[in-house]
Design an enzyme around this catalytic site. Structure first.
Site, short mmCIF file in Angstrom:
data_model
loop_
_atom_site.label_atom_id
_atom_site.label_comp_id
_atom_site.label_asym_id
_atom_site.label_seq_id
_atom_site.Cartn_x
_atom_site.Cartn_y
_atom_site.Cartn_z
N TYR A 149 0.83 -1.21 0.00
CA TYR A 149 0.00 0.00 0.00
C TYR A 149 0.87 1.27 0.00
CZ TYR A 149 -3.64 -3.37 1.39
OH TYR A 149 -4.50 -4.45 1.46
N HIS A 166 0.48 -11.95 1.05
CA HIS A 166 -0.56 -11.16 0.36
C HIS A 166 -1.16 -11.93 -0.82
CE1 HIS A 166 -1.56 -6.62 -0.36
NE2 HIS A 166 -2.62 -7.37 -0.53
N PRO A 224 -15.27 -5.14 2.62
CA PRO A 224 -16.58 -5.61 3.12
C PRO A 224 -17.74 -4.73 2.68
CG PRO A 224 -15.39 -4.47 4.87
CD PRO A 224 -14.43 -4.58 3.70
N LEU A 225 -17.42 -3.53 2.20
CA LEU A 225 -18.49 -2.65 1.70
C LEU A 225 -18.51 -2.62 0.17
CD1 LEU A 225 -18.17 0.22 4.35
CD2 LEU A 225 -20.00 -1.49 4.14
N GLY A 266 -17.45 0.41 -1.79
CA GLY A 266 -18.34 1.57 -1.81
C GLY A 266 -19.75 1.23 -2.27
N1 LIG Z 1 -5.81 -8.67 0.91
C1 LIG Z 1 -6.12 -8.00 -0.17
O1 LIG Z 1 -5.76 -8.38 -1.29
C2 LIG Z 1 -6.95 -6.74 -0.07
C3 LIG Z 1 -7.53 -6.17 -1.22
C4 LIG Z 1 -8.31 -5.03 -1.05
C5 LIG Z 1 -8.50 -4.46 0.20
N2 LIG Z 1 -7.90 -5.02 1.30
C6 LIG Z 1 -8.07 -4.48 2.65
O2 LIG Z 1 -9.45 -4.23 2.91
C7 LIG Z 1 -9.63 -2.87 3.33
C8 LIG Z 1 -10.99 -2.34 2.97
O3 LIG Z 1 -11.29 -2.57 1.63
P1 LIG Z 1 -11.62 -1.45 0.57
O4 LIG Z 1 -11.21 -0.11 1.05
O5 LIG Z 1 -11.12 -1.99 -0.71
O6 LIG Z 1 -13.21 -1.54 0.41
P2 LIG Z 1 -14.49 -1.24 1.31
O7 LIG Z 1 -14.10 -1.10 2.72
O8 LIG Z 1 -15.46 -2.27 0.90
O9 LIG Z 1 -15.00 0.15 0.70
C9 LIG Z 1 -14.27 1.34 0.75
C10 LIG Z 1 -15.07 2.36 -0.05
O10 LIG Z 1 -16.32 2.56 0.58
C11 LIG Z 1 -16.49 3.92 0.96
N3 LIG Z 1 -17.10 3.93 2.31
C12 LIG Z 1 -16.59 3.36 3.44
N4 LIG Z 1 -17.44 3.48 4.47
C13 LIG Z 1 -18.51 4.14 4.01
C14 LIG Z 1 -19.73 4.57 4.59
N5 LIG Z 1 -20.01 4.31 5.88
N6 LIG Z 1 -20.62 5.25 3.82
C15 LIG Z 1 -20.35 5.51 2.52
N7 LIG Z 1 -19.21 5.13 1.89
C16 LIG Z 1 -18.30 4.44 2.62
C17 LIG Z 1 -15.12 4.53 0.96
O11 LIG Z 1 -15.18 5.88 0.59
P3 LIG Z 1 -14.79 7.04 1.66
O12 LIG Z 1 -13.30 7.05 1.69
O13 LIG Z 1 -15.40 8.25 1.07
O14 LIG Z 1 -15.42 6.64 2.96
C18 LIG Z 1 -14.38 3.70 -0.10
O15 LIG Z 1 -14.59 4.24 -1.38
C19 LIG Z 1 -8.45 -2.14 2.66
O16 LIG Z 1 -8.17 -0.92 3.29
C20 LIG Z 1 -7.34 -3.15 2.84
O17 LIG Z 1 -6.83 -3.05 4.14
C21 LIG Z 1 -7.15 -6.17 1.18
#
Ligand SMILES: NC(=O)c1ccc[n+]([C@@H]2O[C@H](COP(=O)([O-])OP(=O)(O)OC[C@H]3O[C@@H](n4cnc5c(N)ncnc54)[C@H](OP(=O)(O)O)[C@@H]3O)[C@@H](O)[C@H]2O)c1
Length: 332
Positions: free
Chosen positions: A56, A122, A202-203, A206
């Site tokens: 990251y 990873h 998990p979201l 977005g």
């Molecule tokens: N192991 C892997 O290969 C891998 C791959 C991907 C991700 N990850 C991990 O998973 C974590 C989370 O995943 P992610 O960031 O990809 O996806 P996510 O948590 O499913 O979604 C993040 C998106 O949702 C929005 N959001 C979050 N909370 C919200 C709310 N309450 N209301 C409205 N919009 C909301 C955020 O925008 P805003 O910034 O505007 O809130 C962002 O655009 C990452 O930070 C990382 O640590 C791991």
């Protein structure tokens, strides 16, 4: 937040903070000052688990956490990931034992810590037997540099091979209402071996919130531009499914994000969710999901509304799909 769950050697709050988008992923990241505010607010709200990776921001995310979280280090559980890093400005998967050990040394330095609570591989580098990569991580456990080992986006068969070399404390893979493929095998396999299952994105990046993204406004650096579900004709079909989500959340008296996180936590006592955000209000919303009990009726309705049969488009492009090992749902 009331719900605590086991992750490696610690009990953590069931909602952790995914830190990826504080440094890259969904367009230009926030300033360091704003990112630091998110991290400190998360600590204030009772978040104890923070998820980062050497990948990251090509190391900058770990440096950010190392600096900002240093005063609270003893109270926190920090997970990072090796085996996928930035080399010459490009993302490279490299599971060779010597590369993993070097990456972990770099992570320790950037995180300003003597020991990493949980270190995931990873991605499984399919050129290297999983036993060799896990063997390197086991050496790092023996040297006291990491406390627990995890895997990300692997199949149940790969998990079993890895677990035969060293205890695997956690598997982190994408899991949400619209990404159900871990239900084929790996979710059950983690439960069977006593590992935690950490749900990333998990979201739905977005989609599973009250304010789904607008793909036509994505910046070129937004990784969602390459994901079929956010492209037409899929996105319009997925938005039509989403249209019924706000009413379900309103009926339960909670936000869309809380309803969808609550659904995840209801899938098993070994589930932990790590939503990511750059927005303080969203952070409060997400953290609140850890202390809400969603009515069973709402969970049932949600489960039927959004699943792999109602969602259109693959979660990854073909080239990214090739890099992962998790079982897939049958094509609809
Ligand atoms: N192991 C892997 O290969 C891998 C791959 C991907 C991700 N990850 C991990 O998973 C974590 C989370 O995943 P992610 O960031 O990809 O996806 P996510 O948590 O499913 O979604 C993040 C998106 O949702 C929005 N959001 C979050 N909370 C919200 C709310 N309450 N209301 C409205 N919009 C909301 C955020 O925008 P805003 O910034 O505007 O809130 C962002 O655009 C990452 O930070 C990382 O640590 C791991």
């Amino acid at each position: 937040m009331s719900t605590k769950r086991r992750l490696g050697n610690a009990d953590v709050y069931a909602i952790g903070l995914g830190c990826m988008n504080l440094s890259h992923a969904y367009g230009p990241p926030p300033s360091t000052t704003d990112a630091a505010k998110i991290l400190r607010s998360a600590v204030d709200l009772g978040v104890t688990h923070f998820d980062t990776a050497a990948l990251y921001g090509f190391g900058s995310n770990e440096s950010l956490l190392g600096e900002v979280l240093a005063p609270f280090r003893d109270q926190l559980h920090i997970a990072t990931k090796c085996g996928m890093t930035g080399v010459g400005g490009k993302r490279v998967i490299d599971g060779r034992p010597e590369s993993l050990k070097r990456t972990i040394e770099d992570s320790l330095r950037r995180l300003h810590t003597d020991v990493i609570d949980l270190c995931y591989l990873h991605r499984w580098d399919k050129q290297i037997p999983i036993e060799d990569s896990i063997g390197a991580l086991a050496d790092m456990v023996a040297e006291g540099k990491i406390l627990a080992i995890g895997l990300s986006e692997v199949s149940a068969a790969t998990l079993r091979r890895a677990h035969a070399v060293h205890t695997i404390a956690a598997v982190q893979s994408e899991y949400s209402l619209w990404s159900r493929n871990v239900e084929v095998a790996i979710l059950e396999e983690t439960r069977r071996i006593g590992a935690a299952f950490v749900a990333f994105s998990p979201l739905g990046r977005g989609y599973l919130t009250g304010t789904p993204p607008v793909p036509s406004l994505f910046s070129p650096s937004d990784i969602r531009t390459a994901m079929p579900r956010f492209q037409e004709p899929h996105w319009s079909l997925n938005l039509a499914v989403h249209a019924k989500l706000p009413a379900l959340a309103a009926a339960a008296g909670i936000s869309c994000a809380q309803l969808c996180l609550g659904w995840l936590l209801s899938r098993g006592p070994h589930l932990i969710a790590i939503p990511g955000t750059t927005n303080i209000n969203h952070l409060h919303d997400n953290v609140g999901a850890g202390s809400i009990s969603v009515p069973a009726e709402s969970l049932d309705q949600l489960d039927k509304l959004i699943d792999f049969t109602t969602i259109s488009g693959a979660r990854y492009s073909n080239s990214t799909q090739y890099e992962i090992d998790t079982e897939e749902m049958p094509v609809q």
